[in-house]
Design a protein around this motif. Structure first.
Motif, mmCIF file in Angstrom:
data_model
loop_
_atom_site.group_PDB
_atom_site.id
_atom_site.type_symbol
_atom_site.label_atom_id
_atom_site.label_comp_id
_atom_site.label_asym_id
_atom_site.label_seq_id
_atom_site.Cartn_x
_atom_site.Cartn_y
_atom_site.Cartn_z
ATOM 1 N N SER A 180 -12.599 5.783 6.639
ATOM 2 C CA SER A 180 -11.910 4.722 7.369
ATOM 3 C C SER A 180 -11.340 3.678 6.399
ATOM 4 O O SER A 180 -10.241 3.152 6.619
ATOM 5 C CB SER A 180 -12.876 4.070 8.355
ATOM 6 N N GLY A 181 -12.081 3.410 5.336
ATOM 7 C CA GLY A 181 -11.606 2.449 4.327
ATOM 8 C C GLY A 181 -10.301 2.900 3.682
ATOM 9 O O GLY A 181 -9.382 2.110 3.479
ATOM 10 N N GLU A 182 -10.221 4.194 3.416
ATOM 11 C CA GLU A 182 -9.005 4.750 2.796
ATOM 12 C C GLU A 182 -7.799 4.587 3.734
ATOM 13 O O GLU A 182 -6.724 4.148 3.313
ATOM 14 C CB GLU A 182 -9.265 6.229 2.516
ATOM 15 N N ILE A 183 -8.010 4.907 5.011
ATOM 16 C CA ILE A 183 -6.914 4.787 5.989
ATOM 17 C C ILE A 183 -6.547 3.306 6.176
ATOM 18 O O ILE A 183 -5.368 2.955 6.275
ATOM 19 C CB ILE A 183 -7.314 5.438 7.332
ATOM 20 N N GLY A 184 -7.557 2.447 6.188
ATOM 21 C CA GLY A 184 -7.300 1.002 6.317
ATOM 22 C C GLY A 184 -6.430 0.481 5.180
ATOM 23 O O GLY A 184 -5.531 -0.337 5.407
ATOM 24 N N VAL A 185 -6.673 0.980 3.980
ATOM 25 C CA VAL A 185 -5.864 0.545 2.826
ATOM 26 C C VAL A 185 -4.409 0.995 2.998
ATOM 27 O O VAL A 185 -3.474 0.230 2.723
ATOM 28 C CB VAL A 185 -6.471 1.077 1.502
ATOM 29 N N VAL A 186 -4.207 2.218 3.501
ATOM 30 C CA VAL A 186 -2.834 2.713 3.714
ATOM 31 C C VAL A 186 -2.091 1.794 4.697
ATOM 32 O O VAL A 186 -0.963 1.360 4.437
ATOM 33 C CB VAL A 186 -2.836 4.174 4.254
ATOM 34 N N PHE A 187 -2.756 1.451 5.809
ATOM 35 C CA PHE A 187 -2.076 0.631 6.817
ATOM 36 C C PHE A 187 -1.927 -0.834 6.379
ATOM 37 O O PHE A 187 -0.944 -1.477 6.732
ATOM 38 C CB PHE A 187 -2.776 0.769 8.175
ATOM 39 N N THR A 188 -2.878 -1.322 5.597
ATOM 40 C CA THR A 188 -2.711 -2.695 5.088
ATOM 41 C C THR A 188 -1.576 -2.730 4.052
ATOM 42 O O THR A 188 -0.867 -3.732 3.933
ATOM 43 C CB THR A 188 -4.039 -3.202 4.477
ATOM 44 N N THR A 189 -1.386 -1.627 3.332
ATOM 45 C CA THR A 189 -0.246 -1.544 2.403
ATOM 46 C C THR A 189 1.067 -1.626 3.185
ATOM 47 O O THR A 189 2.022 -2.284 2.752
ATOM 48 C CB THR A 189 -0.310 -0.227 1.591
ATOM 49 N N ILE A 190 1.101 -0.971 4.347
ATOM 50 C CA ILE A 190 2.303 -1.055 5.204
ATOM 51 C C ILE A 190 2.556 -2.516 5.593
ATOM 52 O O ILE A 190 3.678 -3.014 5.520
ATOM 53 C CB ILE A 190 2.136 -0.171 6.469
ATOM 54 N N VAL A 191 1.483 -3.221 5.975
ATOM 55 C CA VAL A 191 1.616 -4.632 6.383
ATOM 56 C C VAL A 191 2.174 -5.467 5.221
ATOM 57 O O VAL A 191 3.100 -6.260 5.394
ATOM 58 C CB VAL A 191 0.244 -5.207 6.811
ATOM 59 N N LEU A 192 1.604 -5.235 4.035
ATOM 60 C CA LEU A 192 1.973 -6.070 2.879
ATOM 61 C C LEU A 192 3.342 -5.711 2.293
ATOM 62 O O LEU A 192 3.853 -6.438 1.451
ATOM 63 C CB LEU A 192 0.897 -5.953 1.788
ATOM 64 N N THR A 193 3.918 -4.591 2.694
ATOM 65 C CA THR A 193 5.272 -4.266 2.215
ATOM 66 C C THR A 193 6.333 -4.569 3.277
ATOM 67 O O THR A 193 7.414 -5.053 2.939
ATOM 68 C CB THR A 193 5.367 -2.781 1.785
ATOM 69 N N THR A 194 6.011 -4.294 4.549
ATOM 70 C CA THR A 194 7.015 -4.581 5.592
ATOM 71 C C THR A 194 7.147 -6.093 5.819
ATOM 72 O O THR A 194 8.242 -6.575 6.134
ATOM 73 C CB THR A 194 6.664 -3.889 6.927
ATOM 74 N N GLY A 195 6.051 -6.818 5.646
ATOM 75 C CA GLY A 195 6.086 -8.277 5.825
ATOM 76 C C GLY A 195 7.110 -8.944 4.909
ATOM 77 O O GLY A 195 8.007 -9.669 5.389
#
Lengths: 228, 52
Positions: A86-101
């Motif tokens: 779950s931590g690995e998937i969370g990092v992928v989606f937080t990366t999306i947040v930090l790039t699309t933002g």
């Protein structure tokens, strides 16, 4: 999509079909159903998957937190594995947040980044969970590693409520603390969040399958070494 | 065409598909390693990839 266990519909796992349909529905809601925002224009459509990714990142880290507590409490390996995957998937989606933002911010406000409380705490959260993955990958497999990782994950989770409540606690920065939004936009956002939650469940299932295979392989390797 | 919107969705697609590709690669690698180990346990050598 890599192989996932579960009920199959003509060779394709049922959950994969559901996720694909949900993603198509979310894209329809975001690009066709939801109206064009008057001030920001088309670029505002980043909002739907940006927020859905943020929701998913936090959900994934909540699962890491719960899995880590359960591992320390019960000592069962599966809880550690759920936390790690779950931590690995969370990092992928937080990366999306930090790039699309920043892409959205540059278009609307003319800046890529500001050190406002929400952005800073989200970046800190991302770094902490990347460190969690690096920590797990760099230590040799042992009970001590799993216990240490679980304790680290519990401490790292302290930042998640800070990210969530930052716009209420420190009322400054790019993110509004309260806003009125068109009902159609809310519908699109809900569908995007549901689609991404289903995608998370699918990815977690596949990632756990991969981990199970990896554990089996390690077990066979140990058996061979013991024989020799 | 709004290029910022295009860039935003490209990043989303790229990261999700990239992660799926990473998982797929990992599954293939594990399957291959498992095959090699299984052959070692059976005491046979792995079959050559091509016979031509």
């Amino acid at each position: 999509m890599p192989e996932a266990a579960g009920r199959r519909t003509g060779g394709i796992p049922l959950l994969t079909v559901v996720v694909l349909l949900a993603l198509v529905a979310a894209l329809y809601m975001v690009f066709i159903y939801a109206p064009r925002e008057r001030i920001m224009g088309e670029v505002q459509r980043i909002f739907y998957f940006h927020v859905a990714s943020a929701w998913l990142g936090m959900l994934a880290f909540l699962v890491v937190f719960i899995g880590s507590i359960l591992y320390l409490w019960k000592g069962r390996l599966i809880y550690d594995r759920i936390a790690a995957c779950s931590g690995e998937i969370g990092v992928v989606f937080t990366t999306i947040v930090l790039t699309t933002g920043p892409i959205w911010a540059k278009s609307v406000w003319g800046v890529w980044w500001t050190w406002d409380p929400r952005l800073t705490s989200a970046l800190v959260m991302w770094i902490m969970y990347v460190a969690y993955l690096v920590l797990r990958a760099s230590l040799p497999e042992s009970r001590k590693k799993l216990q240490f990782s679980a304790v680290y994950a519990i401490v790292a989770f302290l930042d998640v409520p800070i990210v969530f409540f930052s716009i209420r606690w420190w009322r400054r920065g790019m993110h509004p603390s309260d806003m009125t939004i068109d009902p159609q936009m809310i519908h699109a956002l809900i569908v995007a969040c549901i689609a991404f939650t289903l995608l998370y469940l699918l990815l977690l299932r596949v990632r756990l399958d991969v981990q199970r295979q990896q554990d089996r392989l390690d077990q066979i390797r140990r058996t061979i070494l013991e024989r020799e | 065409m709004n290029w910022y919107l295009f860039a935003g969705y490209s990043v989303i697609m790229g990261l999700i598909l990239g992660y799926i590709g990473f998982l797929d690669g990992k599954i293939r690698k594990l399957r291959h390693e498992m095959e090699i180990l299984q052959n070692e346990l059976d005491g046979t050598t792995p079959a050559p990839e091509s016979t031509s």
